[in-house]
Motif scaffolding. Structure first.
Motif, PDB file in Angstrom:
ATOM      1  N   ASP A  54       0.824  -1.193   0.000  1.00  0.00           N
ATOM      2  CA  ASP A  54       0.000   0.000   0.000  1.00  0.00           C
ATOM      3  C   ASP A  54       0.864   1.250   0.000  1.00  0.00           C
ATOM      4  O   ASP A  54       1.705   1.433   0.872  1.00  0.00           O
TER       5      ASP A  54
ATOM      6  N   LYS B   8      -4.493   4.933   5.957  1.00  0.00           N
ATOM      7  CA  LYS B   8      -3.463   4.785   4.927  1.00  0.00           C
ATOM      8  C   LYS B   8      -2.507   5.970   4.874  1.00  0.00           C
ATOM      9  O   LYS B   8      -1.594   5.990   4.070  1.00  0.00           O
TER      10      LYS B   8
ATOM     11  N   LEU C 205     -10.432  -2.693  11.714  1.00  0.00           N
ATOM     12  CA  LEU C 205      -9.223  -1.974  11.307  1.00  0.00           C
ATOM     13  C   LEU C 205      -8.046  -2.242  12.249  1.00  0.00           C
ATOM     14  O   LEU C 205      -6.890  -2.179  11.842  1.00  0.00           O
TER      15      LEU C 205
ATOM     16  N   LYS D  99      -7.075  -4.906  13.256  1.00  0.00           N
ATOM     17  CA  LYS D  99      -6.372  -6.104  12.787  1.00  0.00           C
ATOM     18  C   LYS D  99      -5.240  -5.741  11.826  1.00  0.00           C
ATOM     19  O   LYS D  99      -4.372  -6.562  11.564  1.00  0.00           O
ATOM     20  N   THR D 100      -5.267  -4.511  11.293  1.00  0.00           N
ATOM     21  CA  THR D 100      -4.253  -4.049  10.357  1.00  0.00           C
ATOM     22  C   THR D 100      -3.022  -3.598  11.141  1.00  0.00           C
ATOM     23  O   THR D 100      -3.086  -2.620  11.876  1.00  0.00           O
TER      24      THR D 100
ATOM     25  N   THR E 206      -0.312  -2.185  10.197  1.00  0.00           N
ATOM     26  CA  THR E 206       0.479  -1.083   9.644  1.00  0.00           C
ATOM     27  C   THR E 206      -0.114   0.299   9.902  1.00  0.00           C
ATOM     28  O   THR E 206       0.341   1.273   9.317  1.00  0.00           O
TER      29      THR E 206
END
Length: 155
Positions: free
Chosen positions: A1, A50, A93, A95-96, A98
């Motif tokens: 990403d 992001k 979210l 769980k992400t 990054t």
């Protein structure tokens, strides 16, 4: 990403400012269009994760994002029923791995306001529709909420 371009960050920053102003000064409008408003807020949350935390004005953007939830919590009777969806999306979210820490902290604070709005019924709904991983993450979030945010009447 890839992280977002600077133009995108300006749009995100302006979006949080517009949503915050809507909640603060045009509450009746927001209440009239709750599903639409929350859809935009959810999309903003998905884009915000992001972002690069070193981007200029990202801290202000994150602070405004948290303030939106704080302002919404002043009308808990209206937004309480939507807390299940917002919290479920947020826990998803989590769980992400990054998500930058600045952004994660802001979203964590936002989730505390959504937990403030929630009754036992909404918390049971989250538990009922969650898988084991999500339940574990939600339990961790709720423990943090109780430890660091929830007022329990003790000094």
């Amino acid at each position: 990403d890839k992280s977002l371009e600077s133009f995108d960050l300006v749009v995100i920053d302006l979006s949080t400012k517009v949503l915050l102003e809507l909640v603060r000064f045009y509450t009746e409008f927001v209440i009239k269009y709750v599903p639409l408003f929350l859809s935009v807020l959810n999309r903003l949350q998905l884009v915000l994760v992001k972002c690069n935390e070193k981007a200029p004005s990202i801290q202000d953007t994150c602070d405004n994002f948290a303030r939106i939830s704080e302002e919404l919590s002043k009308n808990a009777e209206v937004f309480r029923h939507h807390a299940v969806y917002w919290l479920s999306d947020y826990v998803g979210l989590m769980k992400t791995p990054t998500i930058p820490s600045t952004i994660k902290q802001s979203m964590h604070l936002s989730s505390y306001y959504w937990l403030d709005m929630s009754s036992e019924y909404e918390l049971q709904q989250i538990h009922a529709v969650s898988d084991n991983t999500t339940r574990s993450l939600f339990k961790s979030l709720y423990n943090d909420y109780e430890q660091f945010h929830k007022y329990i009447g003790k000094v």
